[in-house]
Design an enzyme around this catalytic site. Structure first.
Site, PDB file in Angstrom:
ATOM      1  N   GLU A   1      17.192 -17.606  -8.393  1.00 37.69           N
ATOM      2  CA  GLU A   1      16.805 -16.230  -8.713  1.00 37.69           C
ATOM      3  C   GLU A   1      16.242 -16.145 -10.139  1.00 37.69           C
ATOM      4  O   GLU A   1      15.244 -15.462 -10.388  1.00 37.69           O
ATOM      5  CB  GLU A   1      18.024 -15.305  -8.534  1.00 37.69           C
ATOM      6  CG  GLU A   1      17.829 -13.855  -8.921  1.00 37.69           C
ATOM      7  CD  GLU A   1      16.724 -13.123  -8.147  1.00 37.69           C
ATOM      8  OE1 GLU A   1      16.197 -13.664  -7.179  1.00 37.69           O
ATOM      9  OE2 GLU A   1      16.380 -11.997  -8.556  1.00 37.69           O
TER      10      GLU A   1
ATOM     11  N   LYS B   1       5.873  -4.246  -3.994  1.00 37.79           N
ATOM     12  CA  LYS B   1       7.325  -4.192  -3.824  1.00 37.79           C
ATOM     13  C   LYS B   1       7.746  -4.215  -2.366  1.00 37.79           C
ATOM     14  O   LYS B   1       8.748  -4.815  -2.015  1.00 37.79           O
ATOM     15  CB  LYS B   1       7.855  -2.917  -4.479  1.00 37.79           C
ATOM     16  CG  LYS B   1       9.350  -2.865  -4.475  1.00 37.79           C
ATOM     17  CD  LYS B   1       9.899  -2.328  -5.738  1.00 37.79           C
ATOM     18  CE  LYS B   1      11.385  -2.505  -5.802  1.00 37.79           C
ATOM     19  NZ  LYS B   1      11.768  -3.827  -6.298  1.00 37.79           N
TER      20      LYS B   1
ATOM     21  N   GLU C   1       7.563 -14.763 -11.308  1.00 37.30           N
ATOM     22  CA  GLU C   1       6.826 -13.553 -10.914  1.00 37.30           C
ATOM     23  C   GLU C   1       6.444 -12.693 -12.106  1.00 37.30           C
ATOM     24  O   GLU C   1       5.416 -12.038 -12.082  1.00 37.30           O
ATOM     25  CB  GLU C   1       7.590 -12.742  -9.854  1.00 37.30           C
ATOM     26  CG  GLU C   1       8.873 -12.111 -10.297  1.00 37.30           C
ATOM     27  CD  GLU C   1       9.514 -11.272  -9.174  1.00 37.30           C
ATOM     28  OE1 GLU C   1      10.747 -11.185  -9.160  1.00 37.30           O
ATOM     29  OE2 GLU C   1       8.789 -10.710  -8.339  1.00 37.30           O
TER      30      GLU C   1
ATOM     31  N   HIS D   1      17.464 -36.851  -8.062  1.00 40.60           N
ATOM     32  CA  HIS D   1      16.745 -37.333  -6.877  1.00 40.60           C
ATOM     33  C   HIS D   1      15.248 -37.055  -6.961  1.00 40.60           C
ATOM     34  O   HIS D   1      14.557 -37.111  -5.948  1.00 40.60           O
ATOM     35  CB  HIS D   1      17.348 -36.718  -5.611  1.00 40.60           C
ATOM     36  CG  HIS D   1      18.784 -37.093  -5.412  1.00 40.60           C
ATOM     37  ND1 HIS D   1      19.181 -38.358  -5.060  1.00 40.60           N
ATOM     38  CD2 HIS D   1      19.928 -36.379  -5.583  1.00 40.60           C
ATOM     39  CE1 HIS D   1      20.504 -38.410  -4.999  1.00 40.60           C
ATOM     40  NE2 HIS D   1      20.984 -37.212  -5.315  1.00 40.60           N
TER      41      HIS D   1
ATOM     42  N   CYS E   1       0.842  -1.194   0.000  1.00 41.06           N
ATOM     43  CA  CYS E   1       0.000   0.000   0.000  1.00 41.06           C
ATOM     44  C   CYS E   1       0.879   1.246   0.000  1.00 41.06           C
ATOM     45  O   CYS E   1       1.872   1.327   0.709  1.00 41.06           O
ATOM     46  CB  CYS E   1      -0.956   0.094   1.183  1.00 41.06           C
ATOM     47  SG  CYS E   1      -2.109  -1.271   1.284  1.00 41.06           S
TER      48      CYS E   1
ATOM     49  N   ASN F   1      -1.875   1.778   5.682  1.00 43.13           N
ATOM     50  CA  ASN F   1      -0.947   0.769   5.177  1.00 43.13           C
ATOM     51  C   ASN F   1      -0.576  -0.109   6.356  1.00 43.13           C
ATOM     52  O   ASN F   1      -0.153   0.410   7.385  1.00 43.13           O
ATOM     53  CB  ASN F   1       0.301   1.460   4.601  1.00 43.13           C
ATOM     54  CG  ASN F   1       1.424   0.489   4.310  1.00 43.13           C
ATOM     55  OD1 ASN F   1       1.178  -0.685   4.043  1.00 43.13           O
ATOM     56  ND2 ASN F   1       2.653   0.953   4.363  1.00 43.13           N
ATOM     57  N   GLY F   2      -0.730  -1.422   6.229  1.00 43.28           N
ATOM     58  CA  GLY F   2      -0.374  -2.328   7.324  1.00 43.28           C
ATOM     59  C   GLY F   2      -1.545  -3.227   7.678  1.00 43.28           C
ATOM     60  O   GLY F   2      -2.478  -3.383   6.887  1.00 43.28           O
TER      61      GLY F   2
ATOM     62  N   LYS G   1      12.442 -14.860 -10.964  1.00 43.65           N
ATOM     63  CA  LYS G   1      12.135 -13.764 -11.896  1.00 43.65           C
ATOM     64  C   LYS G   1      11.114 -14.233 -12.927  1.00 43.65           C
ATOM     65  O   LYS G   1      10.172 -13.519 -13.254  1.00 43.65           O
ATOM     66  CB  LYS G   1      13.403 -13.281 -12.636  1.00 43.65           C
ATOM     67  CG  LYS G   1      14.388 -12.505 -11.832  1.00 43.65           C
ATOM     68  CD  LYS G   1      14.028 -11.057 -11.600  1.00 43.65           C
ATOM     69  CE  LYS G   1      13.395 -10.858 -10.263  1.00 43.65           C
ATOM     70  NZ  LYS G   1      14.218 -10.756  -9.103  1.00 43.65           N
TER      71      LYS G   1
ATOM     72  N   TRP H   1      -2.624  -2.776  -1.715  1.00 45.01           N
ATOM     73  CA  TRP H   1      -2.305  -4.195  -1.873  1.00 45.01           C
ATOM     74  C   TRP H   1      -3.181  -4.904  -0.844  1.00 45.01           C
ATOM     75  O   TRP H   1      -2.996  -4.742   0.358  1.00 45.01           O
ATOM     76  CB  TRP H   1      -0.829  -4.452  -1.600  1.00 45.01           C
ATOM     77  CG  TRP H   1      -0.419  -5.870  -1.928  1.00 45.01           C
ATOM     78  CD1 TRP H   1      -0.080  -6.364  -3.150  1.00 45.01           C
ATOM     79  CD2 TRP H   1      -0.321  -6.969  -1.013  1.00 45.01           C
ATOM     80  NE1 TRP H   1       0.225  -7.706  -3.050  1.00 45.01           N
ATOM     81  CE2 TRP H   1       0.085  -8.102  -1.753  1.00 45.01           C
ATOM     82  CE3 TRP H   1      -0.535  -7.114   0.355  1.00 45.01           C
ATOM     83  CZ2 TRP H   1       0.285  -9.349  -1.173  1.00 45.01           C
ATOM     84  CZ3 TRP H   1      -0.336  -8.367   0.937  1.00 45.01           C
ATOM     85  CH2 TRP H   1       0.077  -9.463   0.172  1.00 45.01           C
TER      86      TRP H   1
ATOM     87  N   ARG I   1       3.956  -0.170  -4.821  1.00 45.20           N
ATOM     88  CA  ARG I   1       3.686  -0.738  -3.500  1.00 45.20           C
ATOM     89  C   ARG I   1       2.389  -1.549  -3.461  1.00 45.20           C
ATOM     90  O   ARG I   1       2.085  -2.201  -2.456  1.00 45.20           O
ATOM     91  CB  ARG I   1       3.601   0.372  -2.454  1.00 45.20           C
ATOM     92  CG  ARG I   1       4.855   1.208  -2.366  1.00 45.20           C
ATOM     93  CD  ARG I   1       4.702   2.276  -1.334  1.00 45.20           C
ATOM     94  NE  ARG I   1       4.649   1.721  -0.001  1.00 45.20           N
ATOM     95  CZ  ARG I   1       5.697   1.515   0.767  1.00 45.20           C
ATOM     96  NH1 ARG I   1       6.897   1.830   0.347  1.00 45.20           N
ATOM     97  NH2 ARG I   1       5.561   1.012   1.967  1.00 45.20           N
TER      98      ARG I   1
END
Ligand code: F6R
Length: 618
Positions: free
Chosen positions: A487, A613, A494, A510, A2, A104-105, A491, A78, A27
C-alpha cells in the site's frame, strides 16, 4: 469514471452544473463540457467543451459566457475511447444538432452501431463510443419529439455499462437519464431537480435523493421526477437522505483533500466501529440476507477487491485465518472470474469496494453469485451496486473521500474487515476467545492511537522531502506488514509517479535485492518486538541485508523498539498494538510520506495523472 450532472430548476443551470462538476472531478479530469438549453421560446443548444481539467472549461466560459439557461447537463471525462481532446470531450451532439448527450461507462457494441450509422450517411466527429448513442438518440427523437421515449428506444440497443444524460434543443424544461451498470442518483429540491453520478454534485442544494436501479430511465422537469424501466413500464427508485453536508465535500482549511482525509481517519475509524458491537460483545452487520447457519456452513473464504481495497483484503486474510481457521484466499477482482475459481454454496466471497461501483469487483461478485457462493460486501457507498447485489453488507463510514488516492477509505475498510473476521469467528465458535475479546478492546482504542500517529507526522514529512531525488523507493514487510508495504508503494507510485515497489521482506534475496544501490531508500514495516519476536528478528535480518548493500533504511516500528532503532538509519514510531491490528497505524505515515514527496516533486496530489476515483470500466 466520468462524472455527470444534470439540472432543471430556477437557478442558473451553468452555475449549478459547473459546481457539481467541481465536486465530481475526482471521477475523471481528462476533459469537461456542458450543454445548456437556452431559455425562451426559441430554445437551442449551447455547448462548450474543453480538453484538460475543469478549470480550462471554466476559463473558456468566463471569456465567452453562455446565454441564460435553467436546464443543462455537464460531464467530466476519464478517457476510454479516444484521446483526451476537445473533439472527444462530452457532450456529443446528434447529426441534426437537436440533442446533446453525455455518458459514463463503455458502450461495448459501439463499433457495430457506428458502422450501421455510417452506412446510412452519418458523419462522426469524435473517436468516442458515446457519439453513436448521440446519433441514435437524435434519430429516435426526430420520430416523435419525446426525449424519454427516444431514450427508451435507444437503451435497448446498447450493450455494456452506461449512464446517459440528454437534453433537447426545443425542450428547455427536461433532462432525461438512463442507467445500466453505472451509478446515477436523483436530487430532489423544491421546484428543482438534479441528476448526478454521486450525491456530492448536488449536496449544496439538497440532501433528499433517490437512488436508481438497474435498467431505469429517469426524466426530470420543473414539476418532478418520473422513472420507468427500459421496458417502458412505470417504475420507482429508492428514496434516501444524505447524512453528510457540504462542509464534508470542502477542504476545510487543508491545502488538499488528501491531507484533510488523512486527518479525518481517527473519526472515520471510530464512526465505522460505532454501534457495531452490541452489549453482549457480538458484531452487528448492516444488512444480512444470510442466516447464522449459512455462516456456519462456510468452509472457504475468497476476498476480492482492487488496488488499495485489495491491500485491505490481504491484511484481512491473516486475521480471518487466525481467528476462524477457515482457509482464506485474496484475489484481484479483475483476475477472479477469468481463472475459473472453485466456488460453491459453502464459499463466502467478501467483496471490498469503497465506491461500491468498481466494475472489476462487480463482475467478480456476479460471477461468484452465478456459482452460488454467498457474497458479503464492505463498501463506503450506501445503496451502490455491489452492496445491493450482495447477500450481506457492512458499510464503512468514512464519509465522502474526494482525493483520488484512498486514505480514510483504506483504514475504515481495515476496521470493517476486522469486524467481519470477528463476526465469522463468533458465529462459528471462537477458538481464541480471550484473544478475540482483547482485540475488540484494542479495536475500540485504535482511533486514539491513529490520532497520535497523525500528530507526530512532521519528521515523516522531512524524510519524504529528503527522498525526493531518489530514483526509486522500496517498501518491505512481513506478515500484515507486507500488504502495508504494498500500500505504501502504491500511494507513492500513484502520487509521485516514482518507481516504488512493495516486497515481502523475505523475497528480496530471491531477486529484487539487485535493485538496491548506494542510498536507495528502503522503508521497512517492522512488527512489534513483543509476542511474535521471531517475525521481528527476521525483518531485522532483512534490514541488515539491504543496509549491507547501501540502502538507506527508514523503519516504521513500535515505540520503544530499541533493536530496530539500532539497525535502521531513521525510524518512524507508532503506538503499541496487537500485530494483526498494526496496519491501522503503520499505513498512516506511508500516506503522508507519499503525499509530501509528491508535493516536493510538484505533483497534484488530489488528482494524479491518468487516474480516476471510481473505476466503472473493466
Ligand atoms: C488507490 C485507490 C484505488 C482503489 C481501487 C478500488 O489509492 O484508491 O486503488 O482502491 O480503484 O476502488 P474501490 O474500493 O472503489 O473498489
Amino acid at each position: 469514471m466520468c462524472g455527470i450532472v444534470g439540472y432543471v430548476g430556477r437557478r442558473s443551470a451553468v452555475d449549478v452544473v459547473i459546481d457539481g462538476l467541481r465536486r465530481l472531478e475526482y471521477r475523471g479530469y481528462d476533459s469537461a463540457g456542458v450543454a445548456l438549453v437556452a431559455d425562451g421560446p426559441e430554445g437551442g443548444l449551447e455547448v462548450d467543451k474543453r480538453a484538460g481539467k475543469l478549470a480550462n472549461l471554466e476559463g473558456a466560459l468566463a471569456d465567452h459566457p453562455l446565454p441564460e439557461s435553467f436546464c443543462g447537463i455537464g460531464h467530466t471525462r476519464w478517457a476510454t475511447h479516444g484521446v483526451p481532446s476537445d473533439r472527444n470531450a462530452h457532450p456529443h451532439l446528434s447529426a441534426d444538432g437537436r440533442v446533446a448527450l453525455i455518458h459514463n461507462g463503455i458502450i461495448e457494441n459501439f463499433a457495430q452501431l457506428r458502422a450501421e450509422l455510417e452506412s446510412e450517411g452519418v458523419e462522426f466527429e469524435s473517436d468516442t463510443d458515446t457519439e453513436a448513442a448521440a446519433h441514435l438518440l437524435g434519430r429516435e427523437y426526430a420520430v416523435d419529439g419525446d426525449l424519454t421515449e427516444a431514450m427508451t428506444r435507444v437503451c435497448v440497443r446498447l450493450e455494456g455499462a452506461f449512464t446517459l444524460l440528454a437534453v433537447a434543443a426545443d425542450d428547455p424544461d427536461t433532462v432525461v437519464g438512463a442507467r445500466r451498470n453505472s451509478p446515477l442518483v436523483v436530487g430532489l429540491g423544491e421546484g428543482e431537480y438534479f441528476l448526478a453520478s454521486d450525491v456530492a454534485a448536488f449536496i449544496a442544494y439538497t440532501t433528499d435523493a433517490v437512488e436508481l436501479g438497474q435498467d431505469q430511465i429517469v426524466t426530470i422537469d420543473r414539476d418532478g421526477v418520473t422513472v420507468r424501466g427500459f421496458d417502458g413500464q412505470a417504475s420507482e427508485g429508492t428514496p434516501f437522505s444524505v447524512d453528510w453536508d457540504i462542509a464534508a465535500a470542502e477542504k476545510g482549511g487543508f491545502d488538499t483533500f488528501m491531507r484533510k482525509e488523512i486527518h479525518e481517519q481517527p473519526a472515520a475509524v471510530a464512526d465505522t466501529l460505532r454501534g457495531r458491537i452490541d452489549e453482549s460483545g457480538q458484531i452487528v452487520l448492516d444488512e444480512v440476507r444470510m442466516s447464522d447457519q449459512d455462516f456456519r456452513d462456510i468452509d472457504k473464504v475468497f476476498i476480492i477487491a482492487c488496488g488499495t481495497s485489495y491491500h485491505a483484503g490481504l491484511v484481512t486474510k491473516y486475521a480471518i485465518e487466525h481467528w476462524t481457521r477457515i482457509p482464506c484466499e485474496v484475489e484481484l477482482a479483475s483476475e477472479f472470474r477469468y481463472r475459473d475459481p472453485v466456488l460453491d454454496r459453502s464459499t463466502l466471497v467478501v467483496a471490498i469496494s469503497q465506491s461500491g461501483e468498481t466494475m472489476d469487483t462487480l463482475m467478480a461478485v456476479r460471477h461468484a453469485k452465478d456459482q452460488k457462493a454467498r457474497v458479503l460486501s464492505i463498501s463506503n457507498t450506501v445503496g451502490s451496486t455491489i452492496p445491493r447485489e450482495s447477500d450481506a453488507v457492512l458499510y464503512t463510514r468514512a464519509g465522502i473521500e474526494v482525493a483520488v488516492a484512498s486514505t480514510k477509505a483504506f483504514l475504515t475498510q481495515l476496521a470493517a474487515c476486522y469486524l467481519v473476521g470477528l463476526h465469522l469467528a463468533q458465529v462459528r465458535g471462537i477458538k481464541y476467545a480471550d484473544e478475540v475479546s482483547a482485540v475488540l478492546d484494542e479495536l475500540v482504542a485504535a482511533p486514539g492511537k491513529i490520532a497520535k500517529v497523525i500528530e507526530d507526522l512532521e519528521p515523516v514529512r522531512q524524510m519524504a522531502r529528503d527522498c525526493a531525488s531518489a530514483q526509486r523507493v522500496l517498501f518491505i514487510g512481513r506478515h500484515v506488514g507486507y500488504p502495508v508495504a504494498l500500500e505504501g508503494a502504491l500511494k507513492l507510485k500513484e502520487l509521485a509517479y516514482l518507481h516504488a515497489e512493495g516486497f515481502a521482506a523475505g523475497e528480496l534475496k530471491h531477486g529484487p535485492i539487485s535493485l538496491i544501490e548506494e542510498g536507495t531508500p528502503v522503508i521497512a514495516i517492522v512488527p512489534s518486538p513483543r509476542g511474535r519476536s521471531l517475525l521481528h528478528d527476521k525483518i531485522i535480518s532483512n534490514i541488515q541485508e539491504v543496509k549491507a548493500r547501501g540502502a538507506k533504511v527508514i523503519a516504521v516500528c513500535e515505540e520503544g523498539d530499541r533493536i530496530t532503532k539500532a539497525h535502521a538509519d531513521l525510524v518512524i514510531t507508532t503506538p503499541a498494538s496487537p500485530t494483526l491490528l498494526a496496519p491501522l497505524l503503520t499505513a498512516v505515515p506511508l500516506q503522508e510520506f507519499a503525499a509530501e514527496l509528491a508535493t516536493a516533486l510538484g505533483r497534484d496530489i488530489d488528482q494524479p495523472r491518468n487516474l480516476a476515483k471510481s473505476v466503472t470500466v473493466e
